[in-house]
Design an enzyme around this catalytic site. Structure first.
Site: not given
Ligand SMILES: Cc1cc2nc3c(=O)[nH]c(=O)nc-3n(C[C@H](O)[C@H](O)[C@H](O)COP(=O)(O)OP(=O)(O)OC[C@H]3O[C@@H](n4cnc5c(N)ncnc54)[C@H](O)[C@@H]3O)c2cc1C
Lengths: 363, 407
Positions: B130-131, B133, B165, B248
């Protein structure tokens, strides 16, 4: 399959909620609390007229022979309105006592009267769920002596059902010679909780001495489910009042409900509350249909709902700011109902321990 | 309230039990089936085929797309899940292709896309990643910047994805790209299907908290794919993606799985001792266990309530939005208790003679993935309060000359 209210149960819910909501504007609740009786005659009569006292009583005794699930629907409505009625003791626990252990004559007399609304009961099971201080009863023949603490709905009831130890049930008239009852000054003033002192009081055994263990267990299960439903109803009201207040109250030129900390408190409350509804429904259903699961479900329904309800009461009060701490909003009536229910028939720690025992996890 | 099953469903349960009785011995180990480090092995694929043939997975997917072609029957789905979990037998492959892409294609794909991808995906022959993020677009996914321009009958993609992933062993990627740079942010996104063997894709593994390299960075330089690889309309990818995210959230919040974990925890607590006393005989641990059991039962029954509402045509309310959020924390606390019960031994990790049968430390560390992945818990709370409870979004802020200001 239907996990939820049947059409008839939905109608029952609407009728009971509609009636109770009409009877319990905040000013009235304040008056009931000032009276401190735990029994408001016109509300009680209204419930009788709606057939609420007979829901778990068989038709042959004037009841409607529905079940614990329906009683739970009514308890939830009582919690939503903090109505001062001796419903749990009179319409749930007393019938279970009589149906489980009573003689034909006791059933005939007692159950018909309950269905018709001609009697109110108080119930004291504290000896079976945890003895405090010097509480305890002794039975010599048909003479009862000692002290029963925390007799639910006992303050104004006509008749009291008490557990002696955890295996014997007796019924005494509240006006019997040698019986004194004193109000226990609990914070929830919409309930009539009593201490009952007995000095060689004439009583009637419900079943032979030592024969009522199972009946008492069923009363405790049903009581726990009923109290959980009542607390759930109270918590749900507190939750929606907090959400609505958050959308109404402005600070910093915006509704406080647009602040994320408030939104997240609301999300946490509803996320924890919703599963309680399902747990309580299932526990009540198990009581009626799956007896082997009933005790465990009753323990978890009570423990989990009480933890959640306490959290909801805290958060909802906090969201109201200073208003939450005043009498103006009256939120505290719901909070106090939740607090009292938390302790009755075993607090969360005790009910969880009971749940562990039921699964053979306690050596 | 009526939780009785019809005769048909009771018979169905017997049939499932019979199947499990017969195949229990030959089913591959649960972990092997949904490994995060390699494509399905031949034995896992064989198991998947058996499951499809018998209608225990891909049950409602039409025959012409390689599924079992069964009618939609939520109760049968529930029975399958209950019985497989009770027998500790895997219900087959999950993964992002099967759980997310396939339902999306069924809803929004062209006939050709359905024929080409669904069968191969559910049989484990094509593995997807899944591309979505990007480094600058996580919770705020719609701000993604990877762009695709049309050149002739091709999309040319440039940009960077992260946290992808399984990308290191995937055959295909469903990817979100910006195709209309001038449109408002939610309106300029398209949803494409990208073969991972295409030139210009570089996948670099990222080591995670558990020490595994289950996800990756993905660099895309002039990656060219056919314009027929678009799902839905150009610029409407946000809607397509949301259809996928819904699936999901369902996948990540599965209380039935949590129940299996709780049973493992009870087993551990009956076996593990400190000072010669079993964990289950220590009241403080026992109380924690019972708390978790109560919450789990609530969530499990809540899911049953949601299923029943669905079955009886009741409009969904906020109830469905809480499952992923609550299950993620419940799992986390459950594994934490497993670790605490083991004490110092609970910190052992990744294979040590003193470990118990299950690697509690690893499961504990892994449990952060569902608190963060698929929309963080904090974002879930936004969703619950905004969509479920009708509360307002918070205003946006910007750094102005005099400090922070609302936009
Ligand atoms: C094990 C794992 C597998 C994954 N696999 C995939 C995958 O296959 N494909 C893919 O595309 N993505 C994948 N992801 C990505 C995942 O969807 C993102 O990590 C997630 O959506 C959070 O984005 P970020 O990491 O940029 O954190 P950020 O968005 O930067 O968030 C950081 C912190 O800020 C908080 N925050 C951000 N915005 C708000 C708001 N509006 N209100 C309150 N709090 C806020 C968040 O809750 C978090 O605590 C995976 C992540 C994990 C951990």
């Amino acid at each position: 399959m239907n996990f939820g209210l049947s059409d008839e149960q939905g109608l029952l819910q609407d009728a009971i909620r509609g009636f109770l909501e009409g009877q319990t504007p905040l000013d009235s609740i304040r008056k009931f609390a000032a009276d401190g009786n735990g029994l408001q005659a016109s509300i009680w009569q209204g419930l009788i007229d709606l057939g609420a006292t007979g829901v778990i009583i068989p038709e042959q005794f004037g009841g409607s022979d529905l079940g614990m699930f329906d009683a739970t629907v009514i308890m939830e409505a009582i919690g939503r309105t903090v109505a001062p009625v001796p419903y749990l003791s009179t319409a749930v626990l007393a019938p279970i006592a009589l149906l489980g252990s009573g003689s034909d004559a006791q059933q005939q007399d007692g159950l018909n009267k309950i269905s018709a609304g001609d009697v109110t009961f108080g119930v004291g099971l504290t000896e079976a769920t945890g003895v405090r201080r010097d509480a305890g009863l002794t039975l010599t023949g048909t003479k009862l002596s000692g002290k029963a603490l925390f007799v639910m709905d006992g303050l104004k009831a006509d008749q009291l059902i008490l557990a002696v130890g955890s295996d014997t049930l007796v019924s005494v008239s509240a006006t019997a010679a040698g019986l004194t009852r004193n109000r226990l000054n609990v914070s929830d003033k919409t309930r009539g909780i009593a201490e009952v002192l007995l000095d060689h009081v004439d009583c009637e055994l419900i079943g032979a001495a030592g024969s009522a263990t199972q009946t008492i267990e069923k009363m405790i299960d049903a009581g726990r489910i009923g109290l959980a439903a009542e607390s759930f109803g109270a918590a749900e009201i507190l939750f929606y009042r907090a959400r609505d207040y958050a959308l109404e109250r402005n600070q910093f030129e915006r509704p406080i409900g647009s602040f994320q900390s408030i939104k997240h408190l609301c999300a946490e409350m509803i996320a924890d509350l919703e599963p309680c509804r399902s747990l309580i429904w299932y526990a009540a259903y198990a009581y009626d249909e799956l007896p082997e699961e009933a005790s465990l479900m009753a323990c978890h329904a009570k423990a989990n709902t009480q933890e959640v309800a306490k959290m909801v009461a805290r958060s909802a009060t906090e969201i109201h700011g200073g208003m939450g701490f005043t009498d103006l909003m009256g939120l505290h009536y719901w909070l106090k109902r939740i607090e009292l229910n938390r302790q009755l028939l075993g607090g969360p720690e005790a009910t969880r321990e009971a749940a562990a025992k039921l699964q053979g996890l306690v050596a | 309230m009526d939780l009785t099953f019809s005769q048909e469903h009771q018979d169905f349960r017997k049939q499932v039990q019979g199947f499990l009785e017969e195949h229990k011995g030959t089913a591959p180990n649960m972990k092997a089936v949904n490994g995060t480090s390699s494509a399905p092995t031949p034995s896992v694929k064989r198991w998947q085929h058996i499951l499809i043939e018998n209608g225990y997975t891909a049950r409602t997917i039409p025959k012409e797309y390689g599924g079992y072609g069964g009618e939609a029957d939520l109760i049968k789905g529930l029975i399958i899940q209950e019985e497989f979990i009770a027998a500790d037998v895997s219900t087959g492959l999950t993964g992002q292709g099967i759980s997310m892409l396939v339902p999306t294609l069924l809803e929004l794909g062209t006939e050709e896309q359905k024929r080409k991808w669904i069968s191969a995906t559910i049989r484990g022959d094509v593995v997807w990643c899944q591309g979505y993020s990007e480094p600058g677009a996580g919770s705020d996914l719609a701000s993604l910047k990877t762009k695709a321009v049309i050149e002739g009958d091709q999309f040319v993609i440039n940009g960077q994805k992260i946290w992808t992933s399984s990308a290191h062993f995937s055959d295909m990627c469903f990817i979100l790209v910006r195709t209309e740079p001038d449109a408002p942010k939610h309106h300029g996104i398209s949803y494409l299907l990208m073969p991972m063997t295409t030139q210009g894709i570089e996948v670099r593994p990222l080591v995670t908290i558990t020490g595994d390299a289950m996800f990756n960075e993905m660099f895309l330089t002039d990656v060219k794919i056919g314009s027929d690889q678009l799902v839905g309309e150009r610029g409407k990818g946000w809607m397509v993606a949301n259809a996928t995210l819904k699936h999901e959230r369902g996948m990540i919040g599965n209380p039935a799985q949590t129940e299996a974990n709780l049973n493992a925890l009870i087993k551990l607590m009956k076996a593990e001792t400190c000072d010669g006393i079993r964990a289950v005989d220590m009241p403080v641990f026992r109380d924690r266990l019972m708390r978790l059991q109560g919450r789990l039962l609530g969530l499990k029954l809540h899911s049953l309530r949601l299923l029943s509402d669905d079955l009886n045509g009741k409009a969904p309310d906020h109830g469905g939005l809480i499952v992923k959020y609550s299950t993620a924390y419940l799992n986390h606390e459950l594994y934490s208790l497993g670790v605490d019960v083991m004490g110092e031994l609970g910190t052992l990790y990744g294979g040590d003679a003193y470990q118990s049968e299950l690697d509690w430390q690893k499961m504990f560390l892994g449990s952060f993935s569902s608190i963060i992945g698929g929309g963080t818990a904090q974002i879930q709370k936004n969703v619950i309060s905004e969509r479920g409870l009708g509360m307002p979004r918070e205003p946006r802020v910007t750094m102005g000359a005099k400090g922070w200001a609302m936009m």
